[in-house]
Write a protein that holds these residues in place. Sequence first.
Motif, PDB file in Angstrom:
ATOM      1  N   ILE A  43       0.848  -1.200   0.000  1.00  0.00           N
ATOM      2  CA  ILE A  43       0.000   0.000   0.000  1.00  0.00           C
ATOM      3  C   ILE A  43       0.880   1.245   0.000  1.00  0.00           C
ATOM      4  O   ILE A  43       0.622   2.199  -0.743  1.00  0.00           O
ATOM      5  CB  ILE A  43      -0.959  -0.017   1.204  1.00  0.00           C
ATOM      6  N   LYS A  44       1.935   1.239   0.790  1.00  0.00           N
ATOM      7  CA  LYS A  44       2.861   2.378   0.811  1.00  0.00           C
ATOM      8  C   LYS A  44       3.546   2.547  -0.546  1.00  0.00           C
ATOM      9  O   LYS A  44       3.732   3.667  -1.019  1.00  0.00           O
ATOM     10  CB  LYS A  44       3.910   2.186   1.902  1.00  0.00           C
ATOM     11  N   LYS A  45       3.910   1.436  -1.175  1.00  0.00           N
ATOM     12  CA  LYS A  45       4.541   1.475  -2.504  1.00  0.00           C
ATOM     13  C   LYS A  45       3.574   2.083  -3.513  1.00  0.00           C
ATOM     14  O   LYS A  45       3.957   2.937  -4.324  1.00  0.00           O
ATOM     15  CB  LYS A  45       4.964   0.065  -2.923  1.00  0.00           C
ATOM     16  N   LEU A  46       2.317   1.655  -3.474  1.00  0.00           N
ATOM     17  CA  LEU A  46       1.299   2.198  -4.371  1.00  0.00           C
ATOM     18  C   LEU A  46       1.206   3.709  -4.209  1.00  0.00           C
ATOM     19  O   LEU A  46       1.212   4.458  -5.180  1.00  0.00           O
ATOM     20  CB  LEU A  46      -0.058   1.537  -4.086  1.00  0.00           C
ATOM     21  N   TRP A  47       1.135   4.168  -2.966  1.00  0.00           N
ATOM     22  CA  TRP A  47       0.970   5.595  -2.714  1.00  0.00           C
ATOM     23  C   TRP A  47       2.234   6.378  -3.068  1.00  0.00           C
ATOM     24  O   TRP A  47       2.167   7.485  -3.605  1.00  0.00           O
ATOM     25  CB  TRP A  47       0.566   5.845  -1.259  1.00  0.00           C
ATOM     26  N   ALA A  48       3.394   5.836  -2.796  1.00  0.00           N
ATOM     27  CA  ALA A  48       4.651   6.534  -3.094  1.00  0.00           C
ATOM     28  C   ALA A  48       4.857   6.691  -4.596  1.00  0.00           C
ATOM     29  O   ALA A  48       5.274   7.755  -5.068  1.00  0.00           O
ATOM     30  CB  ALA A  48       5.828   5.779  -2.481  1.00  0.00           C
ATOM     31  N   GLU A  49       4.538   5.645  -5.351  1.00  0.00           N
ATOM     32  CA  GLU A  49       4.783   5.673  -6.795  1.00  0.00           C
ATOM     33  C   GLU A  49       3.622   6.264  -7.580  1.00  0.00           C
ATOM     34  O   GLU A  49       3.819   6.808  -8.651  1.00  0.00           O
ATOM     35  CB  GLU A  49       5.086   4.256  -7.293  1.00  0.00           C
ATOM     36  N   GLN A  50       2.402   6.132  -7.069  1.00  0.00           N
ATOM     37  CA  GLN A  50       1.177   6.599  -7.709  1.00  0.00           C
ATOM     38  C   GLN A  50       1.140   6.276  -9.206  1.00  0.00           C
ATOM     39  O   GLN A  50       1.046   7.175 -10.047  1.00  0.00           O
ATOM     40  CB  GLN A  50       0.969   8.089  -7.435  1.00  0.00           C
ATOM     41  N   PRO A  51       1.208   4.983  -9.538  1.00  0.00           N
ATOM     42  CA  PRO A  51       1.163   4.600 -10.952  1.00  0.00           C
ATOM     43  C   PRO A  51      -0.215   4.841 -11.556  1.00  0.00           C
ATOM     44  O   PRO A  51      -1.210   4.972 -10.838  1.00  0.00           O
ATOM     45  CB  PRO A  51       1.483   3.103 -10.906  1.00  0.00           C
ATOM     46  N   ASP A  52      -0.274   4.882 -12.864  1.00  0.00           N
ATOM     47  CA  ASP A  52      -1.531   5.084 -13.580  1.00  0.00           C
ATOM     48  C   ASP A  52      -2.246   3.736 -13.713  1.00  0.00           C
ATOM     49  O   ASP A  52      -2.293   3.135 -14.786  1.00  0.00           O
ATOM     50  CB  ASP A  52      -1.262   5.700 -14.954  1.00  0.00           C
ATOM     51  N   ILE A  53      -2.765   3.254 -12.602  1.00  0.00           N
ATOM     52  CA  ILE A  53      -3.515   1.997 -12.554  1.00  0.00           C
ATOM     53  C   ILE A  53      -4.739   2.209 -11.679  1.00  0.00           C
ATOM     54  O   ILE A  53      -4.839   3.214 -10.963  1.00  0.00           O
ATOM     55  CB  ILE A  53      -2.659   0.822 -12.000  1.00  0.00           C
ATOM     56  N   LYS A  54      -5.652   1.256 -11.725  1.00  0.00           N
ATOM     57  CA  LYS A  54      -6.854   1.330 -10.875  1.00  0.00           C
ATOM     58  C   LYS A  54      -6.509   1.015  -9.421  1.00  0.00           C
ATOM     59  O   LYS A  54      -7.020   1.634  -8.503  1.00  0.00           O
ATOM     60  CB  LYS A  54      -7.907   0.358 -11.391  1.00  0.00           C
ATOM     61  N   GLY A  55      -5.595   0.039  -9.212  1.00  0.00           N
ATOM     62  CA  GLY A  55      -5.230  -0.322  -7.852  1.00  0.00           C
ATOM     63  C   GLY A  55      -4.454  -1.615  -7.793  1.00  0.00           C
ATOM     64  O   GLY A  55      -3.852  -2.038  -8.778  1.00  0.00           O
ATOM     65  N   ILE A  56      -4.486  -2.256  -6.629  1.00  0.00           N
ATOM     66  CA  ILE A  56      -3.764  -3.499  -6.395  1.00  0.00           C
ATOM     67  C   ILE A  56      -4.669  -4.501  -5.689  1.00  0.00           C
ATOM     68  O   ILE A  56      -5.646  -4.112  -5.048  1.00  0.00           O
ATOM     69  CB  ILE A  56      -2.461  -3.268  -5.592  1.00  0.00           C
ATOM     70  N   ALA A  57      -4.311  -5.771  -5.818  1.00  0.00           N
ATOM     71  CA  ALA A  57      -5.151  -6.823  -5.232  1.00  0.00           C
ATOM     72  C   ALA A  57      -4.315  -8.002  -4.771  1.00  0.00           C
ATOM     73  O   ALA A  57      -3.298  -8.336  -5.385  1.00  0.00           O
ATOM     74  CB  ALA A  57      -6.172  -7.311  -6.260  1.00  0.00           C
ATOM     75  N   LEU A  58      -4.766  -8.604  -3.703  1.00  0.00           N
ATOM     76  CA  LEU A  58      -4.277  -9.907  -3.276  1.00  0.00           C
ATOM     77  C   LEU A  58      -5.485 -10.830  -3.398  1.00  0.00           C
ATOM     78  O   LEU A  58      -6.307 -10.936  -2.480  1.00  0.00           O
ATOM     79  CB  LEU A  58      -3.742  -9.871  -1.848  1.00  0.00           C
ATOM     80  N   PRO A  59      -5.640 -11.479  -4.572  1.00  0.00           N
ATOM     81  CA  PRO A  59      -6.826 -12.307  -4.805  1.00  0.00           C
ATOM     82  C   PRO A  59      -6.942 -13.450  -3.797  1.00  0.00           C
ATOM     83  O   PRO A  59      -5.947 -13.974  -3.293  1.00  0.00           O
ATOM     84  CB  PRO A  59      -6.598 -12.849  -6.216  1.00  0.00           C
ATOM     85  N   GLY A  60      -8.179 -13.819  -3.546  1.00  0.00           N
ATOM     86  CA  GLY A  60      -8.446 -14.900  -2.606  1.00  0.00           C
ATOM     87  C   GLY A  60      -8.231 -14.444  -1.179  1.00  0.00           C
ATOM     88  O   GLY A  60      -8.272 -13.262  -0.876  1.00  0.00           O
ATOM     89  N   MET A  61      -7.986 -15.400  -0.335  1.00  0.00           N
ATOM     90  CA  MET A  61      -7.769 -15.117   1.083  1.00  0.00           C
ATOM     91  C   MET A  61      -6.617 -15.979   1.591  1.00  0.00           C
ATOM     92  O   MET A  61      -6.817 -16.908   2.363  1.00  0.00           O
ATOM     93  CB  MET A  61      -9.058 -15.385   1.864  1.00  0.00           C
ATOM     94  N   PRO A  62      -5.391 -15.679   1.131  1.00  0.00           N
ATOM     95  CA  PRO A  62      -4.249 -16.508   1.534  1.00  0.00           C
ATOM     96  C   PRO A  62      -4.076 -16.552   3.050  1.00  0.00           C
ATOM     97  O   PRO A  62      -4.124 -15.513   3.720  1.00  0.00           O
ATOM     98  CB  PRO A  62      -3.047 -15.839   0.871  1.00  0.00           C
ATOM     99  N   TYR A  63      -3.847 -17.732   3.565  1.00  0.00           N
ATOM    100  CA  TYR A  63      -3.718 -17.921   5.007  1.00  0.00           C
ATOM    101  C   TYR A  63      -2.614 -17.067   5.610  1.00  0.00           C
ATOM    102  O   TYR A  63      -2.746 -16.565   6.716  1.00  0.00           O
ATOM    103  CB  TYR A  63      -3.465 -19.404   5.326  1.00  0.00           C
ATOM    104  N   ASN A  64      -1.534 -16.869   4.904  1.00  0.00           N
ATOM    105  CA  ASN A  64      -0.373 -16.169   5.460  1.00  0.00           C
ATOM    106  C   ASN A  64      -0.377 -14.672   5.156  1.00  0.00           C
ATOM    107  O   ASN A  64       0.662 -14.033   5.160  1.00  0.00           O
ATOM    108  CB  ASN A  64       0.912 -16.814   4.936  1.00  0.00           C
TER     109      ASN A  64
END
Length: 153
Positions: free
Chosen positions: A102-123
């Motif tokens: 999340i910090k990387k997303l905000w620091a770089e502010q790329p021209d994308i909709k966002g980021i995802a961690l699909p599913g619900m990984p246990y770890n």
Amino acid sequence: MLNHKNKIIASTLAATVAMFTPSFATPDPKNMPEMTLYKDPNCGCCTAHADYLKENGFKVTMIDHPNIVEIKQQYGTLRGASCHTIVMDGYVIEGHVPVASIKKLWAEQPDIKGIALPGMPYNSPGMGPEKKGSLKIMQINNDTSITQVFNIE
């Protein structure tokens, strides 16, 4: 082998390059926009992820929503769906994404909709003990496709 004059030139060149190279300092979550986390009213792991974000300094407002699929359709995260969707100043963050991403997303502010961690990984944060280097955080493109890894946590 470099002589004294060449060492000075190399040192000066390195300092000059460093001055003009953009750096993406890790942003302080307290200076980042507030997040809105949409979740199913009965989901405990969503609350655990929100608690994790708050413990790391983020401002989070939780909104219980009776039809979370509707939220994912609205924000374009359905292809990388997890149990909750976060909206932060024009970006979407789907699922149990670690704070570093999340910090990387905000620091770089790329021209994308966002980021995802699909599913619900246990770890992943909020789902169990985090295991560094095991989570593939995906990039959600502006057309809502998910075609590449944003980073690995």
